[in-house]
Scaffold this motif. Structure first.
Motif, PDB file in Angstrom:
ATOM      1  N   GLN A  26       0.829  -1.220   0.000  1.00  0.00           N
ATOM      2  CA  GLN A  26       0.000   0.000   0.000  1.00  0.00           C
ATOM      3  C   GLN A  26       0.862   1.268   0.000  1.00  0.00           C
ATOM      4  OE1 GLN A  26      -0.579  -2.585   2.363  1.00  0.00           O
ATOM      5  NE2 GLN A  26      -2.043  -3.435   0.896  1.00  0.00           N
ATOM      6  N   GLN A  27       2.167   1.101  -0.213  1.00  0.00           N
ATOM      7  CA  GLN A  27       3.102   2.233  -0.223  1.00  0.00           C
ATOM      8  C   GLN A  27       3.177   2.947   1.132  1.00  0.00           C
ATOM      9  OE1 GLN A  27       5.063   3.240  -3.328  1.00  0.00           O
ATOM     10  NE2 GLN A  27       4.611   1.074  -3.222  1.00  0.00           N
ATOM     11  N   GLU A  28       2.990   2.189   2.198  1.00  0.00           N
ATOM     12  CA  GLU A  28       3.219   2.744   3.536  1.00  0.00           C
ATOM     13  C   GLU A  28       4.653   2.435   3.934  1.00  0.00           C
ATOM     14  OE1 GLU A  28       0.285   2.280   6.539  1.00  0.00           O
ATOM     15  OE2 GLU A  28      -1.006   3.530   5.288  1.00  0.00           O
ATOM     16  N   VAL A  29       5.249   3.327   4.712  1.00  0.00           N
ATOM     17  CA  VAL A  29       6.619   3.114   5.179  1.00  0.00           C
ATOM     18  C   VAL A  29       6.574   2.614   6.615  1.00  0.00           C
ATOM     19  CG1 VAL A  29       8.848   4.196   5.688  1.00  0.00           C
ATOM     20  CG2 VAL A  29       7.564   4.888   3.646  1.00  0.00           C
ATOM     21  N   MET A  84       1.503   7.309  11.911  1.00  0.00           N
ATOM     22  CA  MET A  84       2.065   8.307  12.825  1.00  0.00           C
ATOM     23  C   MET A  84       1.584   9.721  12.479  1.00  0.00           C
ATOM     24  SD  MET A  84       6.068   9.430  13.076  1.00  0.00           S
ATOM     25  CE  MET A  84       5.955  10.353  11.534  1.00  0.00           C
ATOM     26  N   VAL A  85       1.606  10.057  11.197  1.00  0.00           N
ATOM     27  CA  VAL A  85       1.168  11.384  10.759  1.00  0.00           C
ATOM     28  C   VAL A  85      -0.320  11.576  11.078  1.00  0.00           C
ATOM     29  CG1 VAL A  85       0.713  12.806   8.706  1.00  0.00           C
ATOM     30  CG2 VAL A  85       2.958  11.730   9.011  1.00  0.00           C
ATOM     31  N   ARG A  86      -1.135  10.567  10.775  1.00  0.00           N
ATOM     32  CA  ARG A  86      -2.578  10.665  11.081  1.00  0.00           C
ATOM     33  C   ARG A  86      -2.788  10.874  12.577  1.00  0.00           C
ATOM     34  NH1 ARG A  86      -3.028   6.451   7.242  1.00  0.00           N
ATOM     35  NH2 ARG A  86      -3.018   4.819   8.843  1.00  0.00           N
ATOM     36  N   PHE A  87      -2.089  10.070  13.373  1.00  0.00           N
ATOM     37  CA  PHE A  87      -2.254  10.103  14.826  1.00  0.00           C
ATOM     38  C   PHE A  87      -1.816  11.454  15.403  1.00  0.00           C
ATOM     39  CE2 PHE A  87      -0.237   9.233  19.049  1.00  0.00           C
ATOM     40  CZ  PHE A  87      -1.405   9.000  19.762  1.00  0.00           C
ATOM     41  N   ARG A  98       4.123  22.645  18.431  1.00  0.00           N
ATOM     42  CA  ARG A  98       4.652  22.938  19.782  1.00  0.00           C
ATOM     43  C   ARG A  98       5.502  21.804  20.330  1.00  0.00           C
ATOM     44  NH1 ARG A  98      -0.208  25.436  21.123  1.00  0.00           N
ATOM     45  NH2 ARG A  98      -1.059  23.540  22.027  1.00  0.00           N
ATOM     46  N   ARG A  99       5.256  20.587  19.868  1.00  0.00           N
ATOM     47  CA  ARG A  99       5.902  19.419  20.479  1.00  0.00           C
ATOM     48  C   ARG A  99       7.245  19.089  19.819  1.00  0.00           C
ATOM     49  NH1 ARG A  99       2.644  14.416  20.067  1.00  0.00           N
ATOM     50  NH2 ARG A  99       4.498  13.550  21.045  1.00  0.00           N
ATOM     51  N   SER A 100       8.327  19.366  20.541  1.00  0.00           N
ATOM     52  CA  SER A 100       9.651  19.143  19.943  1.00  0.00           C
ATOM     53  C   SER A 100       9.982  17.653  19.846  1.00  0.00           C
ATOM     54  CB  SER A 100      10.719  19.869  20.752  1.00  0.00           C
ATOM     55  OG  SER A 100      10.781  19.322  22.049  1.00  0.00           O
ATOM     56  N   GLY A 101       9.318  16.823  20.663  1.00  0.00           N
ATOM     57  CA  GLY A 101       9.625  15.393  20.633  1.00  0.00           C
ATOM     58  C   GLY A 101       8.665  14.576  19.787  1.00  0.00           C
ATOM     59  N   SER A 102       7.892  15.246  18.946  1.00  0.00           N
ATOM     60  CA  SER A 102       6.908  14.511  18.146  1.00  0.00           C
ATOM     61  C   SER A 102       7.609  13.597  17.144  1.00  0.00           C
ATOM     62  CB  SER A 102       5.999  15.489  17.394  1.00  0.00           C
ATOM     63  OG  SER A 102       6.718  16.124  16.349  1.00  0.00           O
ATOM     64  N   GLY A 103       6.914  12.520  16.783  1.00  0.00           N
ATOM     65  CA  GLY A 103       7.453  11.609  15.781  1.00  0.00           C
ATOM     66  C   GLY A 103       7.651  12.317  14.453  1.00  0.00           C
ATOM     67  N   CYS A 104       6.711  13.178  14.077  1.00  0.00           N
ATOM     68  CA  CYS A 104       6.788  13.876  12.786  1.00  0.00           C
ATOM     69  C   CYS A 104       8.042  14.746  12.690  1.00  0.00           C
ATOM     70  CB  CYS A 104       5.546  14.746  12.561  1.00  0.00           C
ATOM     71  SG  CYS A 104       4.072  13.781  12.183  1.00  0.00           S
ATOM     72  N   ARG A 105       8.288  15.522  13.737  1.00  0.00           N
ATOM     73  CA  ARG A 105       9.459  16.399  13.733  1.00  0.00           C
ATOM     74  C   ARG A 105      10.739  15.559  13.683  1.00  0.00           C
ATOM     75  NH1 ARG A 105      13.427  18.314  16.849  1.00  0.00           N
ATOM     76  NH2 ARG A 105      14.042  20.499  16.552  1.00  0.00           N
ATOM     77  N   THR A 106      10.736  14.456  14.442  1.00  0.00           N
ATOM     78  CA  THR A 106      11.924  13.601  14.541  1.00  0.00           C
ATOM     79  C   THR A 106      12.213  12.923  13.201  1.00  0.00           C
ATOM     80  OG1 THR A 106      11.332  13.246  16.850  1.00  0.00           O
ATOM     81  CG2 THR A 106      12.993  11.787  15.927  1.00  0.00           C
ATOM     82  N   VAL A 107      11.149  12.390  12.563  1.00  0.00           N
ATOM     83  CA  VAL A 107      11.319  11.758  11.255  1.00  0.00           C
ATOM     84  C   VAL A 107      11.788  12.785  10.229  1.00  0.00           C
ATOM     85  CG1 VAL A 107      10.088  10.712   9.293  1.00  0.00           C
ATOM     86  CG2 VAL A 107       9.751   9.818  11.608  1.00  0.00           C
ATOM     87  N   LEU A 203       4.392  12.391   1.556  1.00  0.00           N
ATOM     88  CA  LEU A 203       3.505  12.358   2.733  1.00  0.00           C
ATOM     89  C   LEU A 203       3.617  13.657   3.528  1.00  0.00           C
ATOM     90  CD1 LEU A 203       1.708  10.634   4.780  1.00  0.00           C
ATOM     91  CD2 LEU A 203       3.893   9.977   5.841  1.00  0.00           C
ATOM     92  N   PHE A 204       4.847  14.092   3.772  1.00  0.00           N
ATOM     93  CA  PHE A 204       5.066  15.301   4.571  1.00  0.00           C
ATOM     94  C   PHE A 204       4.644  16.560   3.805  1.00  0.00           C
ATOM     95  CE2 PHE A 204       7.537  14.538   8.603  1.00  0.00           C
ATOM     96  CZ  PHE A 204       7.235  13.193   8.678  1.00  0.00           C
ATOM     97  N   ALA A 205       4.842  16.557   2.490  1.00  0.00           N
ATOM     98  CA  ALA A 205       4.412  17.706   1.687  1.00  0.00           C
ATOM     99  C   ALA A 205       2.893  17.819   1.698  1.00  0.00           C
ATOM    100  CB  ALA A 205       4.936  17.553   0.259  1.00  0.00           C
ATOM    101  N   GLN A 206       2.245  16.676   1.553  1.00  0.00           N
ATOM    102  CA  GLN A 206       0.778  16.622   1.499  1.00  0.00           C
ATOM    103  C   GLN A 206       0.167  17.217   2.769  1.00  0.00           C
ATOM    104  OE1 GLN A 206      -0.399  12.524   1.086  1.00  0.00           O
ATOM    105  NE2 GLN A 206      -2.514  12.965   1.647  1.00  0.00           N
TER     106      GLN A 206
END
Length: 213
Positions: A26-29, A84-87, A98-107, A203-206
């Motif tokens: 499904q092209q998920e990472v 992760m992005v959805r969540f 605001r969250r510096s430890g978020s998965g999105c920022r880290t990825v 994904l991140f651009a979207q």
């Protein structure tokens, strides 16, 4: 259980295997093979000595942070980058910023470094025999990570690249046999890394996450 970095020398095969397992039909990472691939890349950086310590230390911290999310109470939301992005976006974009430890920022931080490594490995693969690696590395860095680093880090990086070993020494570090075999395996591995990079970028651009502070 999460794969910690295996002891022993770096081997390019583990990076190839991990990134090959990363993308579903499904092209998920998937996060676990992604982090496995990163442990391999970190070992590659560490095998080059102190030159890349500024990047490898940062990558270790980021990978461990993501492993924490994966093992935490919301672990099932960290199975894939898409989940992760959805969540994390469900809490609202403002909260995410605001969250510096978020998965999105880290990825995102790892994602930027992955582009540099992908460009660098591709440069090594295609460079003529006996060519210097400093310029390959500098070009890759300037086309990727440099834009996200403060001047003092860029300055340190430029100095570090001057101390890099020859292309043949790099190919030896890959631990897959002769320089020719290393080049062949890079040819196999890089498209998988590119694929993971491309899907993540889209994904991140979207979701307008490419400039998370």
């Amino acid at each position: 259980a999460m794969a910690a970095p295996a002891p022993g020398p770096f081997c390019l095969t583990e990076v190839l295997d991990a990134f090959q397992r990363c993308v579903t039909e499904q092209q998920e990472v998937l996060l676990e093979p992604y982090l496995c691939g990163w442990w391999g890349l970190i070992r590659f950086l560490q095998s080059l000595g102190a030159v890349f310590a500024f990047i490898s230390k940062d990558a270790v911290a980021k990978v461990q942070l993501l492993e924490g999310h994966r093992r935490g109470p919301h672990g099932e939301h960290y199975e894939s980058l898409q989940a992760m992005v959805r969540f994390e976006l469900a809490a609202g974009p403002a909260e995410l910023r605001r969250r510096s430890g978020s998965g999105c920022r880290t990825v995102l931080r790892l994602h930027r470094a992955l582009l540099w490594l992908q460009l660098f490995l591709e440069g090594l693969r295609t460079a003529p025999r006996g060519s210097g690696t400093a310029s390959i590395c500098a070009e890759s860095y300037n086309a990727s990570l440099a834009a996200h680093h403060p001047w003092v880090v860029r300055k340190a990086a430029a100095l570090a690249f001057c101390a890099l070993p020859s292309r043949d020494a790099f190919l030896e570090v890959m631990n897959v046999g002769s320089p020719e075999q290393a080049v062949a395996m890079l040819g196999e591995a890089i498209p998988y890394i590119q694929s993971v990079y491309g899907i993540t970028q889209e994904l991140f651009a979207q979701h307008r996450l490419l400039d998370l502070p």
